[in-house]
Write a protein that holds these residues in place. Structure first.
Motif, PDB file in Angstrom:
ATOM      1  N   LEU A  20      -6.702   5.473   2.538  1.00 44.57           N
ATOM      2  CA  LEU A  20      -7.346   4.397   1.799  1.00 44.57           C
ATOM      3  C   LEU A  20      -8.228   3.618   2.762  1.00 44.57           C
ATOM      4  O   LEU A  20      -7.728   2.985   3.698  1.00 44.57           O
ATOM      5  N   ASP A  21      -9.528   3.718   2.546  1.00 45.76           N
ATOM      6  CA  ASP A  21     -10.467   2.885   3.271  1.00 45.76           C
ATOM      7  C   ASP A  21     -11.404   2.253   2.249  1.00 45.76           C
ATOM      8  O   ASP A  21     -11.168   2.345   1.031  1.00 45.76           O
ATOM      9  N   GLY A  47      -5.271  -2.629  -3.771  1.00 48.84           N
ATOM     10  CA  GLY A  47      -6.559  -3.080  -3.272  1.00 48.84           C
ATOM     11  C   GLY A  47      -6.493  -4.468  -2.663  1.00 48.84           C
ATOM     12  O   GLY A  47      -7.056  -4.719  -1.585  1.00 48.84           O
ATOM     13  N   LEU A  48      -5.809  -5.377  -3.329  1.00 49.93           N
ATOM     14  CA  LEU A  48      -5.665  -6.736  -2.790  1.00 49.93           C
ATOM     15  C   LEU A  48      -4.895  -6.721  -1.473  1.00 49.93           C
ATOM     16  O   LEU A  48      -5.258  -7.416  -0.517  1.00 49.93           O
ATOM     17  N   ASP A  49      -3.840  -5.921  -1.429  1.00 52.01           N
ATOM     18  CA  ASP A  49      -3.052  -5.801  -0.200  1.00 52.01           C
ATOM     19  C   ASP A  49      -3.902  -5.224   0.925  1.00 52.01           C
ATOM     20  O   ASP A  49      -3.868  -5.706   2.072  1.00 52.01           O
ATOM     21  N   TYR A  52      -5.826   2.904   5.774  1.00 51.35           N
ATOM     22  CA  TYR A  52      -4.382   3.116   5.604  1.00 51.35           C
ATOM     23  C   TYR A  52      -4.151   4.601   5.357  1.00 51.35           C
ATOM     24  O   TYR A  52      -4.877   5.247   4.596  1.00 51.35           O
ATOM     25  N   HIS A  53      -3.128   5.151   6.015  1.00 55.16           N
ATOM     26  CA  HIS A  53      -2.864   6.587   5.941  1.00 55.16           C
ATOM     27  C   HIS A  53      -1.412   6.813   5.544  1.00 55.16           C
ATOM     28  O   HIS A  53      -0.500   6.187   6.106  1.00 55.16           O
ATOM     29  N   SER A  54      -1.215   7.692   4.583  1.00 57.02           N
ATOM     30  CA  SER A  54       0.145   7.993   4.120  1.00 57.02           C
ATOM     31  C   SER A  54       0.282   9.501   3.930  1.00 57.02           C
ATOM     32  O   SER A  54      -0.462  10.112   3.158  1.00 57.02           O
ATOM     33  N   MET A  86       0.814  -1.221   0.000  1.00 58.78           N
ATOM     34  CA  MET A  86       0.000   0.000   0.000  1.00 58.78           C
ATOM     35  C   MET A  86       0.841   1.262   0.000  1.00 58.78           C
ATOM     36  O   MET A  86       0.324   2.357  -0.203  1.00 58.78           O
ATOM     37  N   SER A  87       2.112   1.119   0.237  1.00 56.74           N
ATOM     38  CA  SER A  87       2.995   2.284   0.244  1.00 56.74           C
ATOM     39  C   SER A  87       3.121   2.911  -1.136  1.00 56.74           C
ATOM     40  O   SER A  87       3.619   4.027  -1.274  1.00 56.74           O
ATOM     41  N   VAL A  88       2.673   2.185  -2.178  1.00 54.84           N
ATOM     42  CA  VAL A  88       2.753   2.717  -3.549  1.00 54.84           C
ATOM     43  C   VAL A  88       1.417   3.329  -3.976  1.00 54.84           C
ATOM     44  O   VAL A  88       1.190   3.550  -5.165  1.00 54.84           O
ATOM     45  N   LEU A  89       0.556   3.631  -3.018  1.00 54.33           N
ATOM     46  CA  LEU A  89      -0.749   4.195  -3.341  1.00 54.33           C
ATOM     47  C   LEU A  89      -0.631   5.468  -4.173  1.00 54.33           C
ATOM     48  O   LEU A  89      -1.432   5.703  -5.082  1.00 54.33           O
ATOM     49  N   PHE A  90       0.376   6.278  -3.874  1.00 51.66           N
ATOM     50  CA  PHE A  90       0.537   7.548  -4.590  1.00 51.66           C
ATOM     51  C   PHE A  90       0.758   7.352  -6.083  1.00 51.66           C
ATOM     52  O   PHE A  90       0.503   8.255  -6.891  1.00 51.66           O
ATOM     53  N   LEU A  91       1.217   6.149  -6.485  1.00 48.56           N
ATOM     54  CA  LEU A  91       1.458   5.897  -7.907  1.00 48.56           C
ATOM     55  C   LEU A  91       0.158   5.884  -8.709  1.00 48.56           C
ATOM     56  O   LEU A  91       0.185   6.094  -9.928  1.00 48.56           O
TER      57      LEU A  91
END
Length: 625
Positions: free
Chosen positions: A83-84, A49-51, A62-64, A1-6
């Motif tokens: 991300l919720d 999403g799967l993660d 998840y918060h970044s 999920m750390s790559v959400l910004f991508l």
């Protein structure tokens, strides 16, 4: 999920590349950048999403935080992502449906001037929407909110050489800006009352610090509703959406299915703690949705432009979402948002194929018989139209729309329920009319077959998702949005009226289909008689022109504005100060006429002046005593 910004970085980079190089890129290169960046974004969403679903507990998020955006005193909003279940659902819709729209556009826009420019705007549109739905604070959400606004302006006015398209873009930009001002005021009020714009801080503080039903709480909710109404084209700010069809058809698909108009629904769902504290405003949300869906349904009945029929259907379907929100069925509203994205993207892209096959003809009265020329598109329209009309059991629209109607009934909102039933009845009629006039009957415009995997693949995927298969996708909203009354009754085994409601909803859809068959097949004598009668022609004209809202707004707002512009064009302020030199010149002319060289005249002037001065002195003397 750390790559959400991508997820938003890929289309943003695509925008920068396309905007920088533009005409120096070939069409193939522009398509690779534009579509490829969206494909990478969709793939990243799938991985994230799967993660998320496998690691984050139900109802958590998840918060970044990427960086601190700006700082003003103690106010320091971050450029942070959350991300919720709700933001994941929206991200999936935006990137997934957006990818297939981009892929279709790579075929549809071939040979058009500004091919790379088009994809640069599309990429920025998606990036802005992703920032909007993933923002962890309302300031950042507002940045994405304004981003989709400017992108809609650029894309609606893409064919800018036609003045009408430019006017449609300006209209969309101006009307939605009205809503944006309301939203900005709402954010200021929220910050004043709660001291934060962080979304999850608002979740915690709003129920505790906002007094339920107070004037301030109602005002905040009204301002947020004003923003949502503007973006989602609901009464009274709905007038821009039909004219937004001036843009290329893939733009219409993106606006209606995956971005722009869904933003208002997302905002209300996201800010549900505020609206729960303002129950009167929440009721108003449902009432606005109910009225809009019925009025838009009647307007769709008489439209002759294939895209305008679909535009009014979008207005109506967003009305269903507002209806659900007003009934407290937030999960049902978002579920219908997702299913609507599937079948509305299918219908708009299919209409694009029809338009190309008919040599850019958009008048459905000039079409007919296309079933034999483009049978695959006909099947797409059958499935998409069935989902729009919520045909029972086999289409995805049945499962989401009927859930809304059940929630409205179960929560004690019979007015909203029956408005939804009337809307379902109208939807079946105008959907059948559209499909019958375009694909059946006598051929009026010679059409050409169309081929290409980049047009067939998106339609095929969206077709499958528009069937009951799409209803198997359940948005992970538990713990994020409150459960509706109807869902709780079902879980408790007390949904006694459920089958009654389903029967009414299904009957309304099927009855509308039957009425459509009677009205529009065969010789259509009844429709012709109604259309030729004085009353029928007047009503049709009224509905066709959006119930007169455009004319009303033109009278109230546009004409006074143009009159003011005409006045200011002459610069009355500067003209007012021009009186000073005018008076000076008049005085000069007047005094020079006294210099005539006549001694008798001079003597008379001196005598007259002396008399006047003497009279003034005597008057002052008398008044002094």
């Amino acid at each position: 999920m750390s790559v959400l910004f991508l997820t938003f970085l890929f289309p943003l980079v695509g925008f920068l590349i396309l905007a920088s190089l533009r005409d120096r890129l070939s069409e193939n290169a522009a398509a690779v950048v534009g579509v490829g960046s969206m494909g990478l974004s969709a793939l990243t969403t799938l991985v994230v999403g799967l993660d998320f679903l496998n690691t984050v507990p139900l109802g958590e998020y998840y918060h970044s935080i990427l960086w601190t955006w700006f700082r003003v005193g103690e106010f320091a909003p971050a450029f942070g992502l959350q991300l919720d279940g709700l933001s994941l659902t929206m991200t999936g819709v935006v990137t997934g449906v957006g990818f297939f729209i981009h892929l279709f556009a790579s075929w549809y826009m071939r040979g058009e001037e500004g091919y790379a420019r088009f994809f640069s705007y599309m990429n920025l549109f998606v990036a802005s929407m992703l920032v909007l739905v993933q923002a962890d604070n309302l300031a950042l959400l507002y940045l994405g909110w304004e981003g989709v606004g400017i992108c809609s302006y650029l894309l609606i006015g893409f064919y800018f050489r036609d003045l009408a398209n430019g006017r449609a873009a300006i209209k969309a930009f101006t009307v939605t800006r009205v809503g944006d001002v309301f939203l900005a005021i709402g954010l200021f009020l929220l910050f004043r009352e709660l001291g934060t714009l962080d979304i999850y801080e608002i979740f915690i503080r709003a129920p505790q610090e906002l007094m339920t039903g107070s004037a301030t709480t109602n005002l905040i909710a009204l301002m947020l509703l004003g923003g949502a109404v503007g973006k989602s084209a609901q009464l009274p700010l709905q007038t821009w959406l039909a004219d937004a069809m001036a843009g290329p058809t893939p733009v219409s698909a993106l606006i209606h299915a995956a971005t722009m108009v869904t933003a208002g629904v997302y905002l209300i769902a996201r800010m549900h703690p505020v609206f729960e504290s303002a129950p009167a405003v929440l009721e108003l949300v449902g009432q606005i949705g109910a009225v809009t869906l019925v009025l838009a349904g009647f307007s769709a009945l008489v439209q002759t432009d294939i895209k305008r029929v679909l535009a009014y259907s979008t207005m109506s379907q967003i009305g269903y979402m507002f209806l659900a929100l007003g009934a407290g069925a937030y999960q049902a509203a978002v579920f219908h948002l997702m299913t609507h994205a599937f079948f509305k993207a299918l219908l708009f892209l299919s209409s694009g194929a029809v338009i190309l096959a008919c040599h850019h003809e958009q008048n459905i009265l000039k079409m007919g018989g296309l079933r034999k020329v483009i049978p695959f598109v006909w099947i797409c329209f059958i499935v998409g139209g069935g989902a729009l009309a919520a045909l029972p059991f086999v289409t995805v629209g049945f499962y989401s729309k009927d859930q809304i109607l059940w929630e409205a009934w179960a929560s004690g909102h019979p007015g909203l329920f029956w408005a939804g039933v009337v809307g379902a009845f109208l939807t079946s009629i105008y959907t059948f009319r559209l499909i019958w006039l375009v694909f059946h009957g006598e051929e009026k415009t010679h059409a050409q077959p169309i081929r290409g995997i980049s047009y067939q693949l998106p339609l095929l995927v969206l077709l499958v998702l528009s069937t009951a298969v799409g209803a198997l996708i359940h948005p992970p909203l538990a713990g994020v949005l409150p459960e509706g009354v109807g869902s709780m009754l079902q879980a408790a085994g007390k949904a006694h009226d459920l089958h009654y409601v389903e029967l009414i909803a299904a009957s309304a859809a099927l009855l509308g289909l039957a009425v459509g068959i009677v009205l529009f097949t065969g010789e259509r004598r009844l429709v012709t008689q109604m259309r030729n009668s004085r009353l029928g022609a007047a009503i049709a004209h009224w509905w066709e022109h959006a119930w007169g809202f455009d004319a009303l707004y033109h009278l109230i707002f546009v004409k006074p504005f143009l009159a003011l512009v005409a006045l200011l064009r002459r610069d009355p302020i500067d003209g007012f100060w021009g009186i000073v030199p005018l008076l000076s010149r008049f005085g000069n002319i007047t005094m020079t006429k006294t210099q005539r060289g006549s001694l008798r005249g001079y003597a008379m002037s001196i005598a007259f002046g002396s008399v006047v001065i003497l009279m003034v002195l005597m008057t002052l003397q008398v008044m002094g005593k």
